[in-house]
Motif scaffolding. Structure first.
Motif, PDB file in Angstrom:
ATOM      1  N   LYS A   1     -31.965  25.508  98.788  1.00  0.00           N
ATOM      2  CA  LYS A   1     -31.970  24.263  99.520  1.00  0.00           C
ATOM      3  C   LYS A   1     -30.616  24.080 100.190  1.00  0.00           C
ATOM      4  N   LEU A   2     -30.654  23.487 101.386  1.00  0.00           N
ATOM      5  CA  LEU A   2     -29.423  23.297 102.129  1.00  0.00           C
ATOM      6  C   LEU A   2     -28.433  22.479 101.331  1.00  0.00           C
ATOM      7  N   GLY A   3     -28.909  21.508 100.589  1.00  0.00           N
ATOM      8  CA  GLY A   3     -28.025  20.658  99.812  1.00  0.00           C
ATOM      9  C   GLY A   3     -27.332  21.388  98.683  1.00  0.00           C
ATOM     10  N   ASP A   4     -27.850  22.540  98.286  1.00  0.00           N
ATOM     11  CA  ASP A   4     -27.254  23.308  97.204  1.00  0.00           C
ATOM     12  C   ASP A   4     -26.253  24.327  97.714  1.00  0.00           C
ATOM     13  N   ALA A   5     -26.173  24.508  99.023  1.00  0.00           N
ATOM     14  CA  ALA A   5     -25.269  25.501  99.581  1.00  0.00           C
ATOM     15  C   ALA A   5     -23.834  25.136  99.255  1.00  0.00           C
ATOM     16  N   MET A   6     -23.077  26.098  98.803  1.00  0.00           N
ATOM     17  CA  MET A   6     -21.673  25.878  98.535  1.00  0.00           C
ATOM     18  C   MET A   6     -21.000  27.229  98.502  1.00  0.00           C
ATOM     19  N   CYS A   7     -19.710  27.218  98.207  1.00  0.00           N
ATOM     20  CA  CYS A   7     -18.954  28.467  98.259  1.00  0.00           C
ATOM     21  C   CYS A   7     -19.298  29.216  99.551  1.00  0.00           C
ATOM     22  N   GLY A   8     -19.150  28.503 100.671  1.00  0.00           N
ATOM     23  CA  GLY A   8     -19.478  29.098 101.952  1.00  0.00           C
ATOM     24  C   GLY A   8     -18.306  29.775 102.626  1.00  0.00           C
ATOM     25  N   ARG A   9     -17.115  29.664 102.054  1.00  0.00           N
ATOM     26  CA  ARG A   9     -15.920  30.354 102.548  1.00  0.00           C
ATOM     27  C   ARG A   9     -15.042  30.710 101.354  1.00  0.00           C
ATOM     28  N   PHE A  10     -14.379  31.841 101.401  1.00  0.00           N
ATOM     29  CA  PHE A  10     -13.419  32.172 100.348  1.00  0.00           C
ATOM     30  C   PHE A  10     -12.363  33.112 100.884  1.00  0.00           C
ATOM     31  N   THR A  11     -11.412  33.469 100.030  1.00  0.00           N
ATOM     32  CA  THR A  11     -10.278  34.298 100.434  1.00  0.00           C
ATOM     33  C   THR A  11     -10.161  35.529  99.541  1.00  0.00           C
ATOM     34  N   LEU A  12      -9.519  36.550 100.070  1.00  0.00           N
ATOM     35  CA  LEU A  12      -9.117  37.707  99.278  1.00  0.00           C
ATOM     36  C   LEU A  12      -7.912  38.339  99.958  1.00  0.00           C
ATOM     37  N   TYR A  13      -6.759  38.196  99.326  1.00  0.00           N
ATOM     38  CA  TYR A  13      -5.531  38.749  99.883  1.00  0.00           C
ATOM     39  C   TYR A  13      -4.749  39.539  98.840  1.00  0.00           C
ATOM     40  N   ALA A  14      -5.415  39.918  97.754  1.00  0.00           N
ATOM     41  CA  ALA A  14      -4.779  40.718  96.716  1.00  0.00           C
ATOM     42  C   ALA A  14      -4.478  42.126  97.227  1.00  0.00           C
ATOM     43  N   ASP A  15      -3.419  42.717  96.709  1.00  0.00           N
ATOM     44  CA  ASP A  15      -3.010  44.064  97.103  1.00  0.00           C
ATOM     45  C   ASP A  15      -4.021  45.095  96.597  1.00  0.00           C
ATOM     46  N   PRO A  16      -4.400  46.089  97.417  1.00  0.00           N
ATOM     47  CA  PRO A  16      -5.371  47.111  96.992  1.00  0.00           C
ATOM     48  C   PRO A  16      -4.957  47.850  95.719  1.00  0.00           C
ATOM     49  N   ASP A  17      -3.670  48.163  95.571  1.00  0.00           N
ATOM     50  CA  ASP A  17      -3.203  48.854  94.363  1.00  0.00           C
ATOM     51  C   ASP A  17      -3.386  47.971  93.135  1.00  0.00           C
ATOM     52  N   PHE A  18      -3.141  46.672  93.307  1.00  0.00           N
ATOM     53  CA  PHE A  18      -3.350  45.733  92.206  1.00  0.00           C
ATOM     54  C   PHE A  18      -4.825  45.696  91.812  1.00  0.00           C
ATOM     55  N   LEU A  19      -5.714  45.653  92.804  1.00  0.00           N
ATOM     56  CA  LEU A  19      -7.148  45.621  92.520  1.00  0.00           C
ATOM     57  C   LEU A  19      -7.600  46.889  91.809  1.00  0.00           C
ATOM     58  N   GLU A  20      -7.057  48.036  92.233  1.00  0.00           N
ATOM     59  CA  GLU A  20      -7.421  49.304  91.595  1.00  0.00           C
ATOM     60  C   GLU A  20      -7.063  49.288  90.118  1.00  0.00           C
ATOM     61  N   ASP A  21      -5.876  48.796  89.798  1.00  0.00           N
ATOM     62  CA  ASP A  21      -5.437  48.752  88.402  1.00  0.00           C
ATOM     63  C   ASP A  21      -6.160  47.658  87.625  1.00  0.00           C
ATOM     64  N   TYR A  22      -6.369  46.522  88.261  1.00  0.00           N
ATOM     65  CA  TYR A  22      -6.962  45.368  87.588  1.00  0.00           C
ATOM     66  C   TYR A  22      -8.372  45.689  87.084  1.00  0.00           C
ATOM     67  N   PHE A  23      -9.148  46.381  87.925  1.00  0.00           N
ATOM     68  CA  PHE A  23     -10.526  46.709  87.561  1.00  0.00           C
ATOM     69  C   PHE A  23     -10.697  48.159  87.104  1.00  0.00           C
ATOM     70  N   ASP A  24      -9.617  48.930  87.125  1.00  0.00           N
ATOM     71  CA  ASP A  24      -9.676  50.352  86.768  1.00  0.00           C
ATOM     72  C   ASP A  24     -10.777  51.041  87.582  1.00  0.00           C
TER      73      ASP A  24
END
Length: 231
Positions: free
Chosen positions: A2-25
């Motif tokens: 339902k349109l009224g339930d729509a949310m989280c329609g925008r977000f960000t991701l600016y973490a460093d790729p090397d950090f992401l690689e280590d963070y999630f292995d």
């Protein structure tokens, strides 16, 4: 959805790729390309993680689920979110539970609050600046006319926590890092297990929010200005 339930329609991701690689292995982290994004919008490619053969793998999926049985891509813009409470009831999602789980990585997300002078955007993030890990489901759609394949996903939502209620009655399903691997293992879930272990609102005390510049209203604006706090 339902349109009224729509949310989280925008977000960000600016973490460093090397950090992401280590963070999630990540098993493919050395090939990971991540450009800073401050205003990610529906139908755009978003960084998602799935369970690989040996470990976790990251890649890009279209934000907005296109079920494998869909006739065309039009579903995508309508299915950026999915209500966690009704996944077992919906044709688009119930076949993906236990089979095609993913997580979507974010530094924060936006929500808009109604005011007397219009809608004011707010930025929501982890209080300790840690990543936010959204639970998601994914599917693969094949265009029968030209054979093109599109891998797409949806962000699951749940009822808002106390902090979020002032902005919206829904919020993303946010996973603790310790439950990320569990979600991605794609076991034979029961509704009770999902509700108890994954779909409860993320604690308010771990989050913070503040008003930001209205430049974020347009997806054409994608710069650090989008997350600068209004004083």
């Amino acid at each position: 959805m339902k349109l009224g339930d729509a949310m989280c329609g925008r977000f960000t991701l600016y973490a460093d790729p090397d950090f992401l690689e280590d963070y999630f292995d990540l098993e493919n982290g050395h090939n990971l390309e991540v450009e800073p994004r401050y205003n990610i919008a529906p139908t755009q490619p978003i960084l998602s993680i799935v369970q690989g053969k040996k470990g976790l793998r990251a890649g890009y999926m279209k934000w907005g689920l296109i079920p494998h049985w869909a006739k065309d891509e039009s579903f995508s813009s309508k299915m950026i979110n999915a209500r966690s409470e009704t996944l077992h009831e919906k044709r688009s999602f119930k076949g993906l539970l236990g089979k095609r789980h993913c997580v979507i990585v974010a530094n924060g997300f936006f929500e808009w609050k109604k005011t007397d002078v219009g809608k004011q955007p707010y930025y929501i993030k982890n209080k300790n600046d840690d990543l936010l890990i959204f639970a998601g489901l994914w599917d693969r759609w094949v265009n029968k006319e030209n054979g093109e394949q599109i891998v797409s996903c949806t962000v699951l939502t749940t009822e808002a926590n106390e902090m979020m209620r002032d902005l919206h009655h829904r919020m993303p399903v946010i996973l603790d890092k310790g439950k990320c691997n569990w979600w991605l293992q794609q076991a034979n879930w029961t509704e009770d297990l999902l509700e108890e272990e994954f779909f409860k609102p993320f604690p308010s005390e771990k989050m913070m929010t503040f008003p930001v510049n209205k430049v974020v209203n347009s997806p054409k604006h994608d710069s650090v200005e989008c997350i600068k706090e209004l004083i």
